[in-house]
Design an enzyme around this catalytic site. Structure first.
Site, PDB file in Angstrom:
ATOM      1  N   ASP A 101      15.905  -0.612  12.894  1.00 40.91           N
ATOM      2  CA  ASP A 101      14.936   0.455  13.177  1.00 40.91           C
ATOM      3  C   ASP A 101      15.555   1.576  14.004  1.00 40.91           C
ATOM      4  OD1 ASP A 101      12.977  -1.046  11.840  1.00 40.91           O
ATOM      5  OD2 ASP A 101      12.422  -2.101  13.682  1.00 40.91           O
ATOM      6  N   SER A 158       7.209   6.321  11.410  1.00 40.57           N
ATOM      7  CA  SER A 158       8.442   7.112  11.272  1.00 40.57           C
ATOM      8  C   SER A 158       9.134   6.750   9.973  1.00 40.57           C
ATOM      9  CB  SER A 158       9.407   6.809  12.419  1.00 40.57           C
ATOM     10  OG  SER A 158       8.790   6.964  13.676  1.00 40.57           O
ATOM     11  N   HIS A 194       8.661   2.769   9.346  1.00 39.64           N
ATOM     12  CA  HIS A 194       8.417   1.821  10.434  1.00 39.64           C
ATOM     13  C   HIS A 194       7.140   2.234  11.165  1.00 39.64           C
ATOM     14  CE1 HIS A 194       9.310  -1.143  13.482  1.00 39.64           C
ATOM     15  NE2 HIS A 194       9.031  -0.233  14.395  1.00 39.64           N
ATOM     16  N   SER A 240       0.834  -1.209   0.000  1.00 39.80           N
ATOM     17  CA  SER A 240       0.000   0.000   0.000  1.00 39.80           C
ATOM     18  C   SER A 240       0.869   1.261   0.000  1.00 39.80           C
ATOM     19  CB  SER A 240      -0.983  -0.001   1.178  1.00 39.80           C
ATOM     20  OG  SER A 240      -0.311   0.156   2.394  1.00 39.80           O
ATOM     21  N   ASN A 241       2.039   1.204   0.618  1.00 38.23           N
ATOM     22  CA  ASN A 241       2.950   2.362   0.546  1.00 38.23           C
ATOM     23  C   ASN A 241       3.484   2.536  -0.873  1.00 38.23           C
ATOM     24  OD1 ASN A 241       3.565   3.797   3.253  1.00 38.23           O
ATOM     25  ND2 ASN A 241       3.409   1.624   3.788  1.00 38.23           N
ATOM     26  N   ASN A 262      13.518   3.959   5.072  1.00 37.20           N
ATOM     27  CA  ASN A 262      12.575   2.937   5.534  1.00 37.20           C
ATOM     28  C   ASN A 262      11.409   3.634   6.219  1.00 37.20           C
ATOM     29  OD1 ASN A 262      11.615   0.288   6.209  1.00 37.20           O
ATOM     30  ND2 ASN A 262      12.376   0.578   8.287  1.00 37.20           N
TER      31      ASN A 262
HETATM   32  C1  GAR Z   1       3.894  -0.737   6.801  1.00 43.35           C
HETATM   33  O1  GAR Z   1       3.006  -0.490   7.860  1.00 43.35           O
HETATM   34  C2  GAR Z   1       5.320  -0.461   7.231  1.00 43.35           C
HETATM   35  O2  GAR Z   1       5.407   0.561   8.182  1.00 43.35           O
HETATM   36  C3  GAR Z   1       5.733  -1.774   7.800  1.00 43.35           C
HETATM   37  O3  GAR Z   1       5.167  -2.726   6.954  1.00 43.35           O
HETATM   38  C4  GAR Z   1       3.927  -2.222   6.449  1.00 43.35           C
HETATM   39  C5  GAR Z   1       3.901  -2.470   4.966  1.00 43.35           C
HETATM   40  O4  GAR Z   1       2.632  -2.168   4.452  1.00 43.35           O
HETATM   41  N1  GAR Z   1       7.154  -1.903   7.866  1.00 43.35           N
HETATM   42  C6  GAR Z   1       7.784  -2.500   8.875  1.00 43.35           C
HETATM   43  O5  GAR Z   1       7.218  -3.024   9.799  1.00 43.35           O
HETATM   44  C7  GAR Z   1       9.293  -2.479   8.758  1.00 43.35           C
HETATM   45  N2  GAR Z   1       9.891  -2.708  10.036  1.00 43.35           N
HETATM   46  P1  GAR Z   1       2.399  -2.106   2.883  1.00 43.35           P
HETATM   47  O6  GAR Z   1       2.986  -3.397   2.297  1.00 43.35           O
HETATM   48  O7  GAR Z   1       0.918  -2.054   2.736  1.00 43.35           O
HETATM   49  O8  GAR Z   1       3.091  -0.895   2.353  1.00 43.35           O
END
Ligand code: GAR
Length: 227
Positions: free
Chosen positions: A152, A143, A116, A20-21, A114
């Site tokens: 992290d 963050s 987090h 989603s990001n 990144n």
């Molecule tokens: C996000 O919430 C991101 O912050 C987290 O994984 C998710 C990915 O969502 N990342 C971590 O936990 C890294 N330590 P997405 O695949 O929908 O973008």
């Protein structure tokens, strides 16, 4: 060959899951609000939903399954070779759920971001939403940070805060945090693309000034405000 405008930042995005990001970056670029071009999306998991998002947007994808490598070092060496073939100006970790070797982190120092799902330095590691609820915190968030050798633990660039309400569970909290992530991550990358953001000798610098503390976004019903 891909034509890139000189003021467009080439990105490689690494994912492991839903993406989603990644979608937030794709949408911002399409809307002309992020001066970047995603040259490739690379995943360590063939079933990552984000790969389909990338294909739909016409972005090149690659899968590098970690199970095919005997150790982290050899995986990261192969990953670096894949990434560098696309000559990115910035490597974006968007839910890439791998611990990175020091060699990888050093290779991309200052050009590896990144996101987090916590207000770092609180809640490094996994399962952040459940841990925030268990602690009874009133606020949670996400963050964006430059990646360092410490998990992290790299210097924070930008945070987004959301309130935790009595009715929240881990799922609703994850949803709130995702919404704020989709705001702050493209913004941080846009700052980098504009040359406003860098990792300098003095830590994170924004507009030539060392960041004393990271700027913070708080969503309000109609808008998002920077504090
Ligand atoms: C996000 O919430 C991101 O912050 C987290 O994984 C998710 C990915 O969502 N990342 C971590 O936990 C890294 N330590 P997405 O695949 O929908 O973008």
């Amino acid at each position: 060959m891909t034509q890139t405008r000189p003021d467009t930042l080439p990105l490689v995005v690494l994912i492991s899951g839903n993406g989603s990001n990644l979608q937030a970056f794709i949408d911002r670029i399409a809307a002309g609000r992020l001066q970047a071009e995603i040259r490739a999306v690379i995943s360590n998991r063939a079933q990552a939903g984000g790969l389909e998002r990338a294909r739909r947007a016409g972005i090149e994808t690659a899968v590098l399954p970690h199970g095919e490598y005997s150790n982290r070092e050899s995986y990261d060496q192969a990953l670096m070779a894949r990434i560098d073939a696309f000559r990115p100006g910035l490597v974006v970790l968007a839910g890439f759920m791998r611990i990175l070797t020091p060699a990888f982190v050093q290779h991309y120092r200052g050009r590896l971001l990144n996101i987090h799902p916590s207000l770092l330095p609180a809640y490094r590691g996994l399962d952040t939403h459940r841990r925030v609820l268990a602690a009874g915190d009133a606020e949670h968030g996400a963050s964006v940070h430059f990646v360092s050798e410490e998990l992290d633990g790299g210097p924070v660039v930008l945070q987004g805060r959301v309130p935790v309400s009595a009715s929240d569970d881990a799922e609703s909290l994850a949803c709130k945090v995702h919404q704020v992530e989709h705001r702050i991550y493209p913004l941080a990358v846009q700052w980098f693309a504009q040359g406003r953001l860098c990792l300098g000798e003095r830590g994170v610098e924004l507009d030539g000034m060392p960041l004393q503390r990271p700027p913070c976004y708080r969503p309000s019903p109609d808008s998002v405000t920077l504090q």
